[in-house]
Design a protein around this motif. Structure first.
Motif, PDB file in Angstrom:
ATOM      1  N   LEU A 275      -5.551   1.958   6.769  1.00  0.00           N
ATOM      2  CA  LEU A 275      -4.782   2.676   7.780  1.00  0.00           C
ATOM      3  C   LEU A 275      -5.699   3.676   8.477  1.00  0.00           C
TER       4      LEU A 275
ATOM      5  N   SER B 193      -6.412  12.759   1.173  1.00  0.00           N
ATOM      6  CA  SER B 193      -7.860  12.799   1.387  1.00  0.00           C
ATOM      7  C   SER B 193      -8.218  13.422   2.742  1.00  0.00           C
TER       8      SER B 193
ATOM      9  N   PHE C 199       3.323   7.755  -5.325  1.00  0.00           N
ATOM     10  CA  PHE C 199       2.365   8.466  -4.485  1.00  0.00           C
ATOM     11  C   PHE C 199       1.615   9.511  -5.317  1.00  0.00           C
TER      12      PHE C 199
ATOM     13  N   HIS D 128       0.838  -1.206   0.000  1.00  0.00           N
ATOM     14  CA  HIS D 128       0.000   0.000   0.000  1.00  0.00           C
ATOM     15  C   HIS D 128       0.875   1.258   0.000  1.00  0.00           C
ATOM     16  N   TYR D 129       0.369   2.288  -0.663  1.00  0.00           N
ATOM     17  CA  TYR D 129       1.028   3.596  -0.690  1.00  0.00           C
ATOM     18  C   TYR D 129      -0.005   4.651  -0.290  1.00  0.00           C
ATOM     19  N   GLU D 130       0.248   5.350   0.795  1.00  0.00           N
ATOM     20  CA  GLU D 130      -0.727   6.307   1.332  1.00  0.00           C
ATOM     21  C   GLU D 130      -0.168   7.730   1.287  1.00  0.00           C
ATOM     22  N   THR D 131      -0.934   8.655   0.681  1.00  0.00           N
ATOM     23  CA  THR D 131      -0.498  10.052   0.558  1.00  0.00           C
ATOM     24  C   THR D 131      -1.121  10.972   1.611  1.00  0.00           C
ATOM     25  N   PHE D 132      -2.201  10.557   2.255  1.00  0.00           N
ATOM     26  CA  PHE D 132      -2.955  11.360   3.227  1.00  0.00           C
ATOM     27  C   PHE D 132      -3.656  12.558   2.584  1.00  0.00           C
TER      28      PHE D 132
ATOM     29  N   LEU E 282      -8.750   5.475   6.578  1.00  0.00           N
ATOM     30  CA  LEU E 282      -8.446   5.638   5.161  1.00  0.00           C
ATOM     31  C   LEU E 282      -8.720   4.343   4.392  1.00  0.00           C
TER      32      LEU E 282
ATOM     33  N   SER F 183      -6.949   2.659   2.497  1.00  0.00           N
ATOM     34  CA  SER F 183      -5.801   1.747   2.458  1.00  0.00           C
ATOM     35  C   SER F 183      -5.786   0.776   3.631  1.00  0.00           C
TER      36      SER F 183
ATOM     37  N   ASN G  58       3.676  10.382   2.680  1.00  0.00           N
ATOM     38  CA  ASN G  58       3.930   9.298   1.729  1.00  0.00           C
ATOM     39  C   ASN G  58       4.402   8.006   2.404  1.00  0.00           C
TER      40      ASN G  58
END
Length: 254
Positions: free
Chosen positions: A75, A60, A106, A54-58, A71, A73, A216
């Motif tokens: 998380l 949102s 990301f 998983h790749y999370e950018t935050f 989220l 993902s 990221n």
């Protein structure tokens, strides 16, 4: 040539080979072992994570958010007073800096100062917590302006299993990389934490002063970019053999 002479000639060669292997393993980062885990820490300016689940950018999460947010993902992000999701740079926090294309996974974020949402722990009384739906064994994060007093602590259930200070990140990155407190490219590191043994399901970011900023995040249920366990095991056996050989030599010469 007698057996003693053979040992004298062969042991240095074996030792040099194993020491070379030790340098390669050490060059990958810092390995720390606790009762519950064996963990490899590494980091570099412009580092790029690949192979994560998983790749999370935050992105949102709205700027200024300080409430718990789940989220897609898997998380969940939560904050203690002072911790929050932010954008831009103020007197209390500074945006991380992307480089060498490390925003590609990301959403294709460009190099330069991060203009998207990132997370900050806030000051000494604040924290930002990442809680995972399942056990994980890899975490990567874009750690901005690394400070020696930043701390990242890993938990499995209610048990603390590993903890790293910003000073350790600066040390493993080497001279001129992840420079303490630097708010330009050389102060931001992409940091990788691989659990060679054990796992985690919660990570807490805190800081002794303003602030711990990161973005990221990549995470995975398996380690990524590390040697096969068998290689590390063989290296350990090799060191034991060297010790045994020297003890044998000492007994023969005694």
């Amino acid at each position: 040539m007698n057996s003693n002479a053979s040992i004298k000639l062969q042991t240095p060669r074996l030792l040099r080979s194993l020491l070379g292997a030790a340098m390669l393993v050490a060059g990958m980062g810092l390995v720390t072992t606790t009762a519950s885990a064996s963990v490899l820490l590494s980091g570099s300016v412009g580092g790029v994570p690949s192979g994560a689940d998983h790749y999370e950018t935050f992105d949102s999460i709205a700027d200024g958010t300080s409430t718990t947010t789940a989220l897609p993902s898997g998380l969940t992000v939560s904050f203690a007073p002072d911790g929050k999701a932010v954008q831009g740079t103020t007197g209390q926090y500074a945006a991380p800096v992307l480089s060498s294309g490390n925003g590609a996974n990301f959403g294709g974020q460009p190099d330069g100062t991060d203009t998207t949402t990132y997370l900050t722990s806030g000051g000494p009384n604040g924290s930002t917590t990442l809680t995972f739906a399942t056990a994980q064994r890899y975490l990567g994060l874009l750690w901005g302006s690394v400070d020696g007093y930043n701390n990242l602590e890993f938990f499995s259930g209610g048990t603390s299993v590993a903890s790293f200070w910003g000073a350790a990140v600066t040390a493993v990155a080497g001279a001129g990389n992840c420079v303490n407190g630097n708010q330009t490219t050389i102060g931001t590191c992409y940091v990788n934490i691989n659990f060679l043994q054990g796992s985690f399901d919660r990570v807490v970011a805190t800081s002794g002063s303003y602030a711990f900023e990161f973005d990221n995040v990549a995470f995975s249920s398996a380690p990524i970019g590390v040697p096969e366990p068998g290689i590390l095991g063989m290296f350990g056996v090799g060191l034991l053999l060297v010790g045994s050989t020297y003890r044998f030599k000492a007994r023969k010469q005694g």
